[in-house]
Design an enzyme around this catalytic site. Sequence first.
Site, PDB file in Angstrom:
ATOM      1  N   ILE A   1      24.583 -13.273 -18.615  1.00  0.00           N
ATOM      2  CA  ILE A   1      24.159 -11.924 -18.980  1.00  0.00           C
ATOM      3  C   ILE A   1      24.842 -10.868 -18.103  1.00  0.00           C
ATOM      4  O   ILE A   1      25.092 -11.096 -16.926  1.00  0.00           O
ATOM      5  CB  ILE A   1      22.619 -11.798 -18.877  1.00  0.00           C
ATOM      6  N   THR A   2      25.166  -9.732 -18.707  1.00  0.00           N
ATOM      7  CA  THR A   2      25.653  -8.589 -17.957  1.00  0.00           C
ATOM      8  C   THR A   2      25.141  -7.315 -18.622  1.00  0.00           C
ATOM      9  O   THR A   2      24.486  -7.364 -19.661  1.00  0.00           O
ATOM     10  CB  THR A   2      27.178  -8.580 -17.825  1.00  0.00           C
ATOM     11  N   TYR A   3      25.458  -6.193 -17.983  1.00  0.00           N
ATOM     12  CA  TYR A   3      25.014  -4.894 -18.478  1.00  0.00           C
ATOM     13  C   TYR A   3      26.221  -4.018 -18.749  1.00  0.00           C
ATOM     14  O   TYR A   3      27.189  -4.013 -17.979  1.00  0.00           O
ATOM     15  CB  TYR A   3      24.110  -4.216 -17.434  1.00  0.00           C
ATOM     16  N   HIS A   4      26.172  -3.276 -19.857  1.00  0.00           N
ATOM     17  CA  HIS A   4      27.165  -2.247 -20.162  1.00  0.00           C
ATOM     18  C   HIS A   4      26.453  -0.914 -20.315  1.00  0.00           C
ATOM     19  O   HIS A   4      25.345  -0.843 -20.862  1.00  0.00           O
ATOM     20  CB  HIS A   4      27.913  -2.559 -21.459  1.00  0.00           C
TER      21      HIS A   4
ATOM     22  N   CYS B   1      25.628 -11.869 -14.314  1.00  0.00           N
ATOM     23  CA  CYS B   1      26.523 -13.014 -14.555  1.00  0.00           C
ATOM     24  C   CYS B   1      25.875 -14.333 -14.133  1.00  0.00           C
ATOM     25  O   CYS B   1      26.572 -15.319 -13.873  1.00  0.00           O
ATOM     26  CB  CYS B   1      27.862 -12.822 -13.850  1.00  0.00           C
TER      27      CYS B   1
ATOM     28  N   GLY C   1      32.276 -15.800 -23.345  1.00  0.00           N
ATOM     29  CA  GLY C   1      31.885 -16.707 -22.285  1.00  0.00           C
ATOM     30  C   GLY C   1      31.016 -16.004 -21.256  1.00  0.00           C
ATOM     31  O   GLY C   1      30.913 -14.779 -21.222  1.00  0.00           O
TER      32      GLY C   1
ATOM     33  N   GLY D   1      36.774  -9.144 -23.008  1.00  0.00           N
ATOM     34  CA  GLY D   1      37.670  -8.716 -21.928  1.00  0.00           C
ATOM     35  C   GLY D   1      36.926  -8.429 -20.644  1.00  0.00           C
ATOM     36  O   GLY D   1      36.163  -9.271 -20.163  1.00  0.00           O
TER      37      GLY D   1
END
Length: 213
Positions: A75-78, A170, A72, A152
Amino acid sequence: MAKLPLIVRQLGLQDYQETWHKMQSFTDNRNAETTDEIWLVEHPSVFTQGQAGRPEHLLQSSNIPVVQSDRGGQITYHGPGQQIMYVLIDIRRHQDLNVRQLVTALEQAVVKTLADYGIQGYPKPDAPGVYIDGKKICSLGLRIRKGCSFHGLAFNINMDLTPFHYINPCGYAGLEMCQLADFISKEEATLDNVSPKLIKHFTELLGYNVTNF
């Protein structure tokens, strides 16, 4: 009531797509007897786009890959220095636990971990995650399949935050990100120091008996 068993796996630095497909496989092949697991990982630099993700939230191109994910959110960054905690949980085993309450447990585990360092973090009802003084320190995204969760949280510990400027994190334009190393010494702000606290709080909230692998 007896505590539920839980396996915690410390997986270190792992490719995002490989880990994601392993989570899918684990969830698809589990049965009523399969023990729940938590996977603690870091990922090499990657942007992940959630199911509802819109391309306009990627503001500029870079050499960082963009992966379309089935979690869900937007967009995000890792990247290295960020603690990822994937929760592979059969929600149906827990009395009175639904997806919203699982999200709350994840948020509260981070809030309690921050409190261990004397930092006041808080969730927002309309924007999942954990914040400090308006800046976001932890992002959340889940997928539920057959009553079981995967994906998670991503908890910024001590990392290069620059790539967050390439996106609307996000899906929120202008949202500033922060990390634990902004508030405590870099010597303290390590995944090895943080992850045991995070696991302790989360497992206490959900009533688990932990086995570490």
